[in-house]
Design a protein around this motif. Structure first.
Motif, PDB file in Angstrom:
ATOM      1  N   ASP A 127     -81.570  65.124  62.688  1.00 35.39           N
ATOM      2  CA  ASP A 127     -81.031  66.290  61.973  1.00 35.39           C
ATOM      3  C   ASP A 127     -79.664  66.700  62.518  1.00 35.39           C
ATOM      4  O   ASP A 127     -78.800  67.186  61.783  1.00 35.39           O
ATOM      5  N   GLY A 128     -79.447  66.488  63.816  1.00 39.22           N
ATOM      6  CA  GLY A 128     -78.175  66.862  64.421  1.00 39.22           C
ATOM      7  C   GLY A 128     -77.047  65.893  64.110  1.00 39.22           C
ATOM      8  O   GLY A 128     -75.891  66.135  64.504  1.00 39.22           O
ATOM      9  N   LEU A 129     -77.348  64.793  63.398  1.00 36.07           N
ATOM     10  CA  LEU A 129     -76.332  63.784  63.094  1.00 36.07           C
ATOM     11  C   LEU A 129     -75.948  63.724  61.618  1.00 36.07           C
ATOM     12  O   LEU A 129     -75.045  62.961  61.243  1.00 36.07           O
ATOM     13  N   ILE A 130     -76.589  64.526  60.776  1.00 35.78           N
ATOM     14  CA  ILE A 130     -76.442  64.401  59.320  1.00 35.78           C
ATOM     15  C   ILE A 130     -74.994  64.464  58.867  1.00 35.78           C
ATOM     16  O   ILE A 130     -74.544  63.669  58.029  1.00 35.78           O
ATOM     17  N   ASP A 131     -74.197  65.382  59.398  1.00 38.95           N
ATOM     18  CA  ASP A 131     -72.814  65.556  58.935  1.00 38.95           C
ATOM     19  C   ASP A 131     -71.791  64.937  59.885  1.00 38.95           C
ATOM     20  O   ASP A 131     -70.611  65.301  59.873  1.00 38.95           O
ATOM     21  N   LYS A 132     -72.230  63.971  60.698  1.00 34.36           N
ATOM     22  CA  LYS A 132     -71.343  63.396  61.715  1.00 34.36           C
ATOM     23  C   LYS A 132     -70.704  62.076  61.287  1.00 34.36           C
ATOM     24  O   LYS A 132     -69.866  61.540  62.015  1.00 34.36           O
ATOM     25  N   ALA A 133     -71.069  61.525  60.149  1.00 36.96           N
ATOM     26  CA  ALA A 133     -70.503  60.238  59.732  1.00 36.96           C
ATOM     27  C   ALA A 133     -70.579  60.085  58.213  1.00 36.96           C
ATOM     28  O   ALA A 133     -71.372  60.758  57.551  1.00 36.96           O
ATOM     29  N   LYS A 134     -69.732  59.167  57.680  1.00 38.70           N
ATOM     30  CA  LYS A 134     -69.786  58.823  56.262  1.00 38.70           C
ATOM     31  C   LYS A 134     -70.898  57.806  56.000  1.00 38.70           C
ATOM     32  O   LYS A 134     -71.597  57.884  55.002  1.00 38.70           O
ATOM     33  N   VAL A 135     -71.016  56.859  56.937  1.00 38.82           N
ATOM     34  CA  VAL A 135     -72.021  55.807  56.805  1.00 38.82           C
ATOM     35  C   VAL A 135     -72.836  55.717  58.094  1.00 38.82           C
ATOM     36  O   VAL A 135     -72.271  55.658  59.185  1.00 38.82           O
ATOM     37  N   PHE A 136     -74.152  55.711  57.936  1.00 38.34           N
ATOM     38  CA  PHE A 136     -75.059  55.553  59.071  1.00 38.34           C
ATOM     39  C   PHE A 136     -75.730  54.179  58.980  1.00 38.34           C
ATOM     40  O   PHE A 136     -76.288  53.832  57.941  1.00 38.34           O
ATOM     41  N   ILE A 137     -75.629  53.412  60.040  1.00 39.47           N
ATOM     42  CA  ILE A 137     -76.372  52.158  60.115  1.00 39.47           C
ATOM     43  C   ILE A 137     -77.560  52.413  61.045  1.00 39.47           C
ATOM     44  O   ILE A 137     -77.386  52.641  62.254  1.00 39.47           O
ATOM     45  N   LEU A 138     -78.739  52.409  60.478  1.00 39.47           N
ATOM     46  CA  LEU A 138     -79.960  52.673  61.234  1.00 39.47           C
ATOM     47  C   LEU A 138     -80.540  51.328  61.703  1.00 39.47           C
ATOM     48  O   LEU A 138     -81.055  50.551  60.898  1.00 39.47           O
ATOM     49  N   ARG A 139     -80.426  51.044  62.971  1.00 37.11           N
ATOM     50  CA  ARG A 139     -80.888  49.765  63.509  1.00 37.11           C
ATOM     51  C   ARG A 139     -82.367  49.874  63.876  1.00 37.11           C
ATOM     52  O   ARG A 139     -82.750  50.669  64.724  1.00 37.11           O
ATOM     53  N   MET A 140     -83.196  49.037  63.236  1.00 40.40           N
ATOM     54  CA  MET A 140     -84.653  49.112  63.402  1.00 40.40           C
ATOM     55  C   MET A 140     -85.227  47.866  64.084  1.00 40.40           C
ATOM     56  O   MET A 140     -86.449  47.730  64.183  1.00 40.40           O
ATOM     57  N   LYS A 141     -84.378  46.986  64.546  1.00 42.11           N
ATOM     58  CA  LYS A 141     -84.865  45.705  65.077  1.00 42.11           C
ATOM     59  C   LYS A 141     -85.722  45.867  66.322  1.00 42.11           C
ATOM     60  O   LYS A 141     -86.540  45.002  66.648  1.00 42.11           O
ATOM     61  N   TYR A 142     -85.569  46.982  67.052  1.00 38.93           N
ATOM     62  CA  TYR A 142     -86.333  47.191  68.285  1.00 38.93           C
ATOM     63  C   TYR A 142     -87.532  48.130  68.081  1.00 38.93           C
ATOM     64  O   TYR A 142     -88.187  48.517  69.042  1.00 38.93           O
ATOM     65  N   VAL A 143     -87.790  48.491  66.831  1.00 35.23           N
ATOM     66  CA  VAL A 143     -88.936  49.359  66.523  1.00 35.23           C
ATOM     67  C   VAL A 143     -90.179  48.494  66.358  1.00 35.23           C
ATOM     68  O   VAL A 143     -90.177  47.547  65.573  1.00 35.23           O
ATOM     69  N   GLY A 177     -73.514  63.657  50.875  1.00 35.44           N
ATOM     70  CA  GLY A 177     -72.528  62.698  50.385  1.00 35.44           C
ATOM     71  C   GLY A 177     -72.382  61.462  51.240  1.00 35.44           C
ATOM     72  O   GLY A 177     -71.446  60.671  51.060  1.00 35.44           O
ATOM     73  N   GLY A 178     -73.285  61.243  52.178  1.00 35.53           N
ATOM     74  CA  GLY A 178     -73.213  60.076  53.044  1.00 35.53           C
ATOM     75  C   GLY A 178     -74.135  58.957  52.576  1.00 35.53           C
ATOM     76  O   GLY A 178     -74.829  59.065  51.560  1.00 35.53           O
ATOM     77  N   ILE A 179     -74.103  57.869  53.308  1.00 32.58           N
ATOM     78  CA  ILE A 179     -74.904  56.690  52.976  1.00 32.58           C
ATOM     79  C   ILE A 179     -75.647  56.234  54.231  1.00 32.58           C
ATOM     80  O   ILE A 179     -75.089  56.225  55.322  1.00 32.58           O
ATOM     81  N   VAL A 180     -76.902  55.820  54.038  1.00 30.47           N
ATOM     82  CA  VAL A 180     -77.708  55.253  55.114  1.00 30.47           C
ATOM     83  C   VAL A 180     -77.965  53.789  54.814  1.00 30.47           C
ATOM     84  O   VAL A 180     -78.392  53.443  53.708  1.00 30.47           O
ATOM     85  N   ILE A 181     -77.670  52.930  55.791  1.00 29.94           N
ATOM     86  CA  ILE A 181     -77.951  51.498  55.690  1.00 29.94           C
ATOM     87  C   ILE A 181     -78.914  51.140  56.810  1.00 29.94           C
ATOM     88  O   ILE A 181     -78.686  51.497  57.969  1.00 29.94           O
ATOM     89  N   ILE A 182     -79.976  50.447  56.463  1.00 30.16           N
ATOM     90  CA  ILE A 182     -80.972  50.063  57.464  1.00 30.16           C
ATOM     91  C   ILE A 182     -80.856  48.571  57.723  1.00 30.16           C
ATOM     92  O   ILE A 182     -80.888  47.764  56.791  1.00 30.16           O
ATOM     93  N   SER A 183     -80.734  48.205  59.003  1.00 30.04           N
ATOM     94  CA  SER A 183     -80.654  46.784  59.369  1.00 30.04           C
ATOM     95  C   SER A 183     -81.807  46.417  60.296  1.00 30.04           C
ATOM     96  O   SER A 183     -82.425  47.280  60.922  1.00 30.04           O
ATOM     97  N   GLY A 184     -82.092  45.112  60.356  1.00 29.75           N
ATOM     98  CA  GLY A 184     -83.142  44.620  61.255  1.00 29.75           C
ATOM     99  C   GLY A 184     -84.535  45.000  60.814  1.00 29.75           C
ATOM    100  O   GLY A 184     -85.411  45.224  61.644  1.00 29.75           O
ATOM    101  N   VAL A 185     -84.755  45.066  59.508  1.00 29.08           N
ATOM    102  CA  VAL A 185     -86.061  45.482  58.979  1.00 29.08           C
ATOM    103  C   VAL A 185     -87.012  44.293  58.967  1.00 29.08           C
ATOM    104  O   VAL A 185     -86.719  43.254  58.390  1.00 29.08           O
ATOM    105  N   LYS A 186     -88.156  44.462  59.605  1.00 27.27           N
ATOM    106  CA  LYS A 186     -89.177  43.414  59.606  1.00 27.27           C
ATOM    107  C   LYS A 186     -90.007  43.502  58.333  1.00 27.27           C
ATOM    108  O   LYS A 186     -90.028  44.531  57.652  1.00 27.27           O
TER     109      LYS A 186
END
Length: 603
Positions: free
Chosen positions: A476-492, A514-523
């Motif tokens: 929640d504290g990161l919502i307005d901190k970037a235009k694009v978020f890359i959520l790395r899930m490879k270690y989950v 108005g931002g975008i979330v991209i998820i990488s490393g999805v099993k």
């Protein structure tokens, strides 16, 4: 006939593969163990609050059957100090009753039945809920409690109605009646302790406990010290353990069940820990579930031969292994040898002084306190979960009226402290930046002050309901901190529905901003969860990148998507932003490893 048919009876496999050269090794080991187990089993019976003969019965029947059916070929079962103390704690309210021994043997039966059940339904991993620190704390507390409980015997101070008193109450009584001390009894007890210590320093293989009992017996006979107030063990039956039917009743089961659960669990933890410890050296693989069954059969069968509950003994098992035991036959022979001693030499046991047995117990109690391991746990952190669980269990063992409550307290504290430690999600905030020689490096930051183009959020571990609140707060504290978020899930490793809901709230909040979330490393399993939970509709299926065999492929694809998302077309001045230049260098790289920093390529 295939051995697989008898996988639950390991003894058959041992017999079929037995070699002549094993015979001498197993006999020597069995003789050595028998010499140690005789005084120990009698002493442990006194800890349990019963006649020494029942300790010998347990050392015969329980040892033989546990060796025959257990997984370890070196583990020696039978009466142990910690289990004897648990038995005493569970039986103390009932020892004054006429059916006390019937309840004792019923409890042994319940312990065995529970242990067999745990093995049959393959609950071998249940011991993981009892942490090493809890066992260290309980054993240390038990050592203190056992020593305090033996003071009255060592000093030969009689206590009326002691069966209804707690150990602390008995200890207070002894302190206030020290004037009643029998110096002959104290002298014999101290003599036994000194002999044991000296024998250990001379040679660890010497049976110090046995020597420490035999020598005082000579003094008893020569100087007739039994007529000077020194209490003797008294006559014990020189017969094999008799078969006696266990008396079943609903009231009895209800009375014994709570204590039986604690004894069953601690007994299994004790046995498995010892078996695995020796198995590491002997290179034997231990089947926890089979060991559960073996220990359970030992106790269940033993209940029909007047046994109290037993478990694996570290001392006797170590002696068995270091004496060269080749197979489980050594354990079986040790039980047979104890039976022969009981039949042919049992009459001499009446001369054994109780203070000497108390002296044996005192030395055992001192050795129960693993000072090195306690120091190691404390050194790791005085207020860490392990240390707190250890001290809480130790104090609960000493001061709680029921020892089974101390075990449950330790387990509960361990679980609570574990959950406390695991309710924080490891979240790393990373920003890609340009390094030397066109290398891309990741910069880890603690917080984002302004707004950036791209922010990488790396999650780790098990995202479960206990950590969902922490995850939601951090995201929640990161919502307005970037235009694009890359959520790395490879270690989950896994995600439950509660944590997934926290992620969905983050995805929708970013989208609304108005931002975008991209998820990488999805099993694959996580991708199925995302689809079934309609997460793909929140962020778009095109923004989810699967883990691929090609190194860094998922992260490279995510970066290409980020490049198009932040619109990297040239400005009016013909210049591109630093993020666009950076992204182009990565995407032009196209997933190869040449010229890219390894830590960065793991984007």
């Amino acid at each position: 006939m295939h051995l697989s048919r008898f996988k639950y009876i390991p003894l058959i496999g041992t017999i079929r593969n037995y070699k002549k050269e094993y015979i001498s090794k197993d006999i020597i080991a069995a003789l050595t163990v028998a010499v140690v187990v005789i005084p120990q089993s009698m002493a442990y019976a006194l800890i349990a609050g019963v006649s020494p003969v029942y300790g010998l019965y347990t050392a015969i029947v329980s040892t033989i059957f546990a060796s025959a059916f257990g997984s370890s070929k070196h583990l020696i079962a039978g009466p142990t100090n910690a289990i004897a103390l648990l038995v005493a704690g569970s039986m103390s309210p009932y020892m004054a009753q006429e059916n006390a021994y019937q309840l004792l043997f019923l409890m042994t039966f319940i312990v065995g039945a529970l242990q067999i059940l745990f093995g049959v339904i393959k609950l071998g991993k249940v011991i993981n809920f009892v942490s090493h620190s809890v066992i260290i704390g309980f054993t240390a507390g038990a050592g203190v409690l056992i020593a305090l409980g033996q003071l009255s015997t060592l000093l030969s101070i009689s206590i009326k109605d002691s069966s209804h008193m707690s150990t602390i109450t008995k200890f207070y009584y002894v302190l206030t009646h020290l004037s009643q001390t029998n110096l002959y009894a104290l002298g014999l007890g101290v003599m036994t302790m000194v002999i044991i210590v000296i024998c250990k320093r001379i040679n660890k293989s010497l049976p110090g406990a046995l020597i420490g009992i035999i020598i005082p017996v000579i003094f008893i006979v020569i100087f007739a010290l039994d007529q000077k107030g020194v209490k003797l063990t008294g006559a014990i039956p020189s017969t094999l353990p008799p078969f006696v039917m266990v008396q079943f009743s609903l009231a009895g089961v209800q009375a014994m069940f709570g204590g039986a659960i604690a004894i069953a669990i601690i007994g299994l933890v004790e046995a498995i820990s010892i078996a695995k410890s020796i198995g590491t050296t002997s290179r034997q693989k231990i089947d926890a579930n089979q060991e559960f069954i073996g220990q359970g059969i030992g106790n269940l069968v033993g209940s029909f031969f007047q046994n109290f509950a037993g478990s694996g003994s570290f001392t006797r098992s170590a002696i068995n292994y270091h004496s060269g035991a080749a197979t489980r036959i050594a354990g079986i022979l040790s039980g047979v040898l104890v039976a022969l001693v009981l039949v042919f030499l049992g009459g001499f046991a009446k001369y054994i002084p109780n203070p000497c047995l108390a002296g044996v117990i005192m030395v055992i109690s001192y050795n129960m306190i693993d000072k090195k391991e306690i120091a190691h746990i404390v050194k790791a952190g005085k207020f860490k979960s392990d240390s707190l669980a250890m001290w809480a269990t130790c104090l609960a063992t000493i001061f709680m009226p029921h020892l089974d409550f101390a075990i449950y307290t330790g387990i509960a504290i361990s679980i609570m402290l574990y959950l406390k430690d695991t309710n924080k999600v490891p979240v790393r905030i990373l920003i890609p930046s340009q390094g030397k020689d066109s290398q891309i490096i990741e910069k880890k930051i603690e917080s984002v002050k302004g707004k950036v183009d791209i922010l990488i959020i790396e999650l780790e571990g098990n995202l479960y309901f206990g950590s969902a609140e922490d995850l939601e707060t951090k995201l929640d504290g990161l919502i307005d901190k970037a235009k694009v978020f890359i959520l790395r899930m490879k270690y989950v490793t896994s995600v439950d529905l509660t944590s997934l809901n926290a992620l969905k709230i983050f995805f929708r909040s970013v989208k609304d901003a108005g931002g975008i979330v991209i998820i990488s490393g999805v099993k694959s399993e996580l991708n199925s969860l995302l689809k079934n939970s309609n997460v793909t509709s929140d962020i778009g299926e095109e923004n989810i990148f699967m883990t691929e065999n090609e190194i860094f492929a998922s992260s490279t694809n995510a970066l290409e998507k980020a490049r198009s998302a932040i619109n990297c077309d040239p400005t009016d001045s013909g210049e591109k932003s630093a993020s666009c230049t950076l992204l182009e260098s990565v995407t032009n790289f196209n997933g190869s490893t040449g010229g890219t920093n390894k830590s960065t390529a793991s984007l």
